[in-house]
Structure formats: C-alpha cells, structure tokens
Design a protein around this motif. Structure first.
Motif, short mmCIF file in Angstrom:
data_model
loop_
_atom_site.label_atom_id
_atom_site.label_comp_id
_atom_site.label_asym_id
_atom_site.label_seq_id
_atom_site.Cartn_x
_atom_site.Cartn_y
_atom_site.Cartn_z
N PHE A 64 -5.64 7.55 -3.53
CA PHE A 64 -4.91 7.99 -3.47
C PHE A 64 -3.89 7.57 -2.00
O PHE A 64 -2.17 7.55 -2.19
CB PHE A 64 -4.38 9.60 -3.95
CG PHE A 64 -3.33 10.51 -4.24
CD1 PHE A 64 -2.03 10.01 -4.99
CD2 PHE A 64 -2.29 10.61 -2.70
CE1 PHE A 64 -0.70 10.92 -4.96
CE2 PHE A 64 -0.89 11.41 -3.04
CZ PHE A 64 -0.57 10.89 -4.20
N ALA A 65 -4.50 7.68 -1.33
CA ALA A 65 -4.10 7.58 0.06
C ALA A 65 -3.48 6.16 0.57
O ALA A 65 -2.59 6.20 1.08
CB ALA A 65 -4.98 8.11 1.14
N LEU A 66 -4.78 5.16 -0.17
CA LEU A 66 -4.45 3.92 -0.36
C LEU A 66 -3.05 3.20 -0.62
O LEU A 66 -2.19 2.54 -0.71
CB LEU A 66 -5.30 3.29 -0.49
CG LEU A 66 -5.62 1.99 0.15
CD1 LEU A 66 -6.31 2.20 1.46
CD2 LEU A 66 -7.36 1.52 -0.54
N CYS A 67 -2.92 4.07 -2.45
CA CYS A 67 -1.72 4.40 -3.08
C CYS A 67 0.10 4.18 -2.96
O CYS A 67 0.57 3.28 -2.49
CB CYS A 67 -2.55 3.92 -4.40
SG CYS A 67 -3.73 3.32 -5.32
N PHE A 68 -0.10 5.42 -1.61
CA PHE A 68 0.22 6.01 -1.59
C PHE A 68 1.25 5.17 -0.37
O PHE A 68 2.40 4.64 0.06
CB PHE A 68 0.85 7.40 -0.67
CG PHE A 68 1.49 7.72 -1.19
CD1 PHE A 68 2.65 8.32 -1.48
CD2 PHE A 68 2.05 8.51 0.59
CE1 PHE A 68 3.93 9.01 -1.46
CE2 PHE A 68 3.50 9.09 1.14
CZ PHE A 68 4.25 9.30 0.25
N HIS A 69 0.45 4.84 0.22
CA HIS A 69 0.03 3.33 1.69
C HIS A 69 0.96 2.46 1.66
O HIS A 69 2.16 2.48 2.20
CB HIS A 69 -0.76 2.90 2.72
CG HIS A 69 -0.72 2.71 3.65
ND1 HIS A 69 -1.18 2.59 4.75
CD2 HIS A 69 -0.68 1.50 4.20
CE1 HIS A 69 -0.86 1.75 5.71
NE2 HIS A 69 -1.00 0.95 5.12
N GLU A 70 0.40 1.74 0.56
CA GLU A 70 1.12 0.45 -0.38
C GLU A 70 2.55 1.11 -0.70
O GLU A 70 3.37 0.16 -0.37
CB GLU A 70 0.06 -0.05 -1.03
CG GLU A 70 -1.22 -1.14 -0.43
CD GLU A 70 -1.21 -1.28 1.16
OE1 GLU A 70 -0.40 -2.43 0.96
OE2 GLU A 70 -1.92 -1.69 1.41
N TYR A 71 2.60 1.64 -1.27
CA TYR A 71 3.87 2.20 -1.95
C TYR A 71 4.62 2.16 -1.38
O TYR A 71 5.99 1.97 -1.21
CB TYR A 71 3.56 3.34 -3.14
CG TYR A 71 5.02 3.43 -3.29
CD1 TYR A 71 5.21 3.30 -4.44
CD2 TYR A 71 5.76 4.95 -2.58
CE1 TYR A 71 6.74 3.92 -4.89
CE2 TYR A 71 6.81 5.59 -3.22
CZ TYR A 71 7.26 5.22 -4.47
OH TYR A 71 8.14 5.37 -5.28
N SER A 72 4.93 3.46 0.08
CA SER A 72 5.49 3.05 1.06
C SER A 72 5.76 2.09 1.78
O SER A 72 7.50 2.14 2.20
CB SER A 72 4.97 3.82 2.11
OG SER A 72 4.24 5.35 1.28
N HIS A 73 4.83 0.80 1.61
CA HIS A 73 5.30 -0.32 2.82
C HIS A 73 6.19 -0.88 2.29
O HIS A 73 7.49 -1.23 2.25
CB HIS A 73 4.33 -1.33 2.62
CG HIS A 73 3.87 -0.91 3.59
ND1 HIS A 73 3.81 -0.80 5.21
CD2 HIS A 73 1.82 -0.69 3.60
CE1 HIS A 73 3.04 -0.45 5.62
NE2 HIS A 73 1.18 -0.75 4.91
N GLY A 74 6.66 -0.81 0.43
CA GLY A 74 7.36 -1.28 -0.96
C GLY A 74 8.77 -1.25 -0.89
O GLY A 74 9.71 -1.18 -0.88
N LEU A 75 8.37 0.45 -0.53
CA LEU A 75 9.20 1.57 -1.00
C LEU A 75 10.43 0.92 0.81
O LEU A 75 11.91 0.85 0.54
CB LEU A 75 9.57 2.58 -0.48
CG LEU A 75 10.49 4.04 -0.84
CD1 LEU A 75 11.11 3.47 -2.59
CD2 LEU A 75 10.49 5.05 -0.93
#
Length: 218
Positions: free
Chosen positions: A19-30
C-alpha cells in the motif's frame, strides 16, 4: 516457518508495504498532473491499483522471499511513474517537486498512522483487538519512514537524486543521470551488504517521536 506464520507475516509486513509503495508512486503521478503533465494518467499509472505499479522482482519476488526465507533485509520497489518534463512550465523545478512528492507521501502516511494510534489508544484501549491493530499501525509507520528516508538518499535513480538535481549545475546532473546504471548497482551493493543499516536510526527516532506525540495527549 509454517504456512500460517507466513500468512500472518505477509499480512503484517507485505500488505502495508505494498500500500505504501503504491501510494508513493501515485503521489508522483498526482504531482506531475498538478504541474501540467498527464502522462501517468494517460498510461493508467495514476491509480492505487498495485497491478499498475508492480515490478515482478522488486514488488513481488524480493519482498515475499525476504518474508518466507526470513532474510535480514525487507526491501523492494515499484515501476517508476513516468512523466514528461516538456509538459512542465519549469522542468527543473517541476521535476524537483514530482520527485519530492513520493517521500513526502510516505511521511504523510506515517503521521496519519500515528494519529490513528493516538485515537485508538484513547478511546479503545480496553478492546481485545487493540494490541494487534496497534502493532500493525506501528509496522506501517516504520515501513513508510524507511521508504521516505531511503528514497531521499541523493543518488540516481532514487527520488533524492532528482531532488538534489535542482541544486546542481546542469552538466554535473547530466553526468549523474548518464551513470544511473552504475549508481543503481552501488545502491544494491550497499543494501545487501548491510551498509545502509544506518537508516534504522532516523527511522527509529522519527517513529518514537511520532508515537510519543500521538500518545502525548492521553
């Protein structure tokens, strides 16, 4: 380690890590989209769906193997979220904020988990399920702090390399980017040799500080 124990450890360590890893990458894209680049959105990477970010070795094989075989290091990575600097008003500054968004997102999750610990400890202290949930949240905080501090190491291809690029002369940063493969190998060597064990100190100190602040109002 039996199947039940492996399942329990996957639930405690791997799922929060994923979950933390996906949120990390999602934040880059956002952040990239906020700054004018929708590459991640168009490629289906602006999502929390793990299938969109999974790197077979870094997101699945290595973390699971470290749990199953009780390896001394729990580590992994996801596919980097793409962005196009040509769509940014200020490519140099934009790349800085996009890179910084990942580690900051993990610090944010750590703070949210600490607040949850404070709330649960205040209002549900006598519940039988409390200890297990508090332990899970504590691991979640540690996981996010490790991801944040590790990614802030100022070497390419980590976020820290892109953050520090904002303050380096263009020709020096170009050379660093050209040698990204070499620095990646150096990072892997540092990881598996245990030379990055110093990260446990800022992680533990920040973890203790967050827990103390969360419980301070009790």
């Amino acid at each position: 380690m039996d199947v039940v124990e492996i399942g329990a450890k996957i639930g405690i360590y791997y799922i929060p890590f994923l979950f933390a890893l996906c949120f990390h990458e999602y934040s880059h894209g956002l952040m990239a989209r906020f700054l004018g680049d929708d590459t991640a959105h168009r490629m289906g990477r602006l999502t929390m769906n793990p299938l969109s970010h999974i790197d077979v070795i870094g997101t699945f094989i290595l973390p699971i193997a470290s749990i199953v075989f009780a390896l001394p290091i729990f580590f992994g990575w996801a596919k980097p979220v793409p962005y196009d600097t040509r769509n940014l008003k200020n490519p140099r500054t934009g790349a800085f904020w996009i890179a910084l968004a990942g580690p900051v997102s993990n610090l944010f999750l750590a703070v949210v988990a600490a607040v949850m610990i404070g709330i649960l400890a205040r209002y549900f202290a006598i519940e039988s399920w409390m200890k297990s949930l508090l332990d899970l949240l504590s691991v979640f905080i540690m996981t996010n702090l490790f991801l944040a501090f590790f990614n802030l190491i100022p070497l390419h291809p980590l976020d820290g390399g892109k953050v520090i690029a904002r303050f380096l002369p263009a020709h020096i940063n170009y050379k660093l980017e050209q040698n990204e493969g070499a620095t990646s190998m150096i990072l892997m060597l540092l990881i598996f040799s245990g030379m990055l064990s110093f990260l446990r100190y800022p992680v533990m100190w920040t973890h203790q500080a967050l827990i103390s602040l969360a419980l301070g109002g009790l």
